[in-house]
Enzyme design. Sequence first.
Site, short mmCIF file in Angstrom:
data_model
loop_
_atom_site.label_atom_id
_atom_site.label_comp_id
_atom_site.label_asym_id
_atom_site.label_seq_id
_atom_site.Cartn_x
_atom_site.Cartn_y
_atom_site.Cartn_z
N HIS A 10 0.83 -1.21 0.00
CA HIS A 10 0.00 0.00 0.00
C HIS A 10 0.87 1.26 0.00
O HIS A 10 0.69 2.16 -0.84
CB HIS A 10 -0.92 -0.01 1.22
CG HIS A 10 -1.82 1.18 1.29
ND1 HIS A 10 -3.09 1.20 0.76
CD2 HIS A 10 -1.64 2.42 1.84
CE1 HIS A 10 -3.65 2.37 0.96
NE2 HIS A 10 -2.79 3.13 1.62
N GLU A 11 1.80 1.31 0.93
CA GLU A 11 2.63 2.51 1.04
C GLU A 11 3.59 2.65 -0.14
O GLU A 11 3.91 3.76 -0.55
CB GLU A 11 3.40 2.50 2.36
CG GLU A 11 2.53 2.50 3.61
CD GLU A 11 1.56 3.68 3.65
OE1 GLU A 11 1.86 4.73 3.05
OE2 GLU A 11 0.49 3.54 4.28
N HIS A 36 1.92 4.58 -2.88
CA HIS A 36 2.03 6.03 -2.69
C HIS A 36 3.45 6.51 -3.04
O HIS A 36 3.62 7.50 -3.75
CB HIS A 36 1.75 6.40 -1.23
CG HIS A 36 0.31 6.23 -0.83
ND1 HIS A 36 -0.74 6.75 -1.53
CD2 HIS A 36 -0.24 5.60 0.26
CE1 HIS A 36 -1.88 6.45 -0.92
NE2 HIS A 36 -1.60 5.76 0.16
#
Length: 457
Positions: free
Chosen positions: A21-22, A25
């Site tokens: 997820h990170e 980003h």
Amino acid sequence: MNLLIEVAAFAVAIGVLVVVHEYGHYSVARLCGVKVLRFSIGFGRPLASWVGRRSGTEWTISALPLGGYVKMLDERDPGPGIAPDELRYAFNRQHVAKRIAIVLAGPLANFVLAVALFSIVFATGVSEPVARLATPTAGSIAARAGFDGGETVVAIGDERGADIEAVRSWSDLRWKLLDAAFNHRRVVLKARDGRGTYDFQVDLRHVPDSDLDDDFLTKLGFDQGGTLSVAAVEPGSAAQRAGLQPGDTLRSAGGAPIDGAQAFIAYVKARAGRPVLLGVERGESGQPITLTVVPDAREDVQTGATSGRIGAALATHVESVNVRYGLGESVARSARRTWDIALYSLRMFGRMLTGEASLKNLSGPVTIADYAGKSAQLGWAPFLSFLSLVSISLGVLNLLPIPVLDGGHLLYYLVEAATGKAVSERWQLVLQRAGLVCIVVLSAIALFNDLARLIHF
């Protein structure tokens, strides 16, 4: 040992999901020319950290492992100001389209991970139970559709019998019926037995959303057909008094064949305090034995009704089939499965907000750890499938328009893109506090549900 497996599986699951997820980003932020100051796995005090030579990003593993974050250069952060020559690398200085892309990248990375993991499972093949049905309980949707038990479902179509899709396993049947029940549709199941193949119209238009949980097939009357055996016997129970032993195969009850747990349990519940004649096979030789068990009467605390209980844990042994698809079909099926689950999760959130679905559907870290451990013990394929489900849930959760989540920031930037004006800092602060309250309330409900499942109240 089970606790250690649960903890280890939970740590792996959370670690993988947070990193993916990170990193979504992080990677899009770098592509958009934003400087990333820190990539942290976990929150709180750093346990280990290092700085990337090219990027200058500090990579950190922190003490509290339930999450993570990517910290970008931003003028709005407190502290010393940003050097003029670095202002062009600040997140807040980027065009709104770039900010939207950076925010979306995290949830999208979770969906891509789910597609990849499902594709691995579908392409390598997995052994699954065949979609064979046991005798349905009287009055259930399956019984009203005309099923007698012993049929194997091979395909599903719409209410006109068109748009036919093959059903290759019990799991496949479960997903397809879940979709139909959630959308309140009638479907036609094609099933075969020793006499031929027949069409059964199944009416799922009036199934309440509260029934769409882990046991929804049982509530519809669809139980796996197979050989029923005794997995464990409670000390002092009616089963022990009758002489039932772990490993015994149950063949008949009251002279009628037993082909599934659901019908047998219903039969026992209806005969509290009345003798039940059981036909049993024992040992490797399958020695036939006849036992008489008298179910103990047990009162339901909520309804006050009395039902029978023998105190035996049951296991259903079913025929399995190896389900495997080609690479192209695996990716296509994985993308469709990911879309269906994401849409189902989003609709379920909406129905919980409107009161159409129970808040008991929310799960927290305890339930996730429990399922992570159980799926890991079953093998790599169930664990990867579980990881895919949680990854999709994480992606959907982060897209909810709640401030402090990605969806909240996305809402700000969409308003800015539509109006040409950024949401004021005052409004952002007010909404941030409201969003934090929402997250705390949802977390409390999820934790309560976890504890309720754990101690069965």
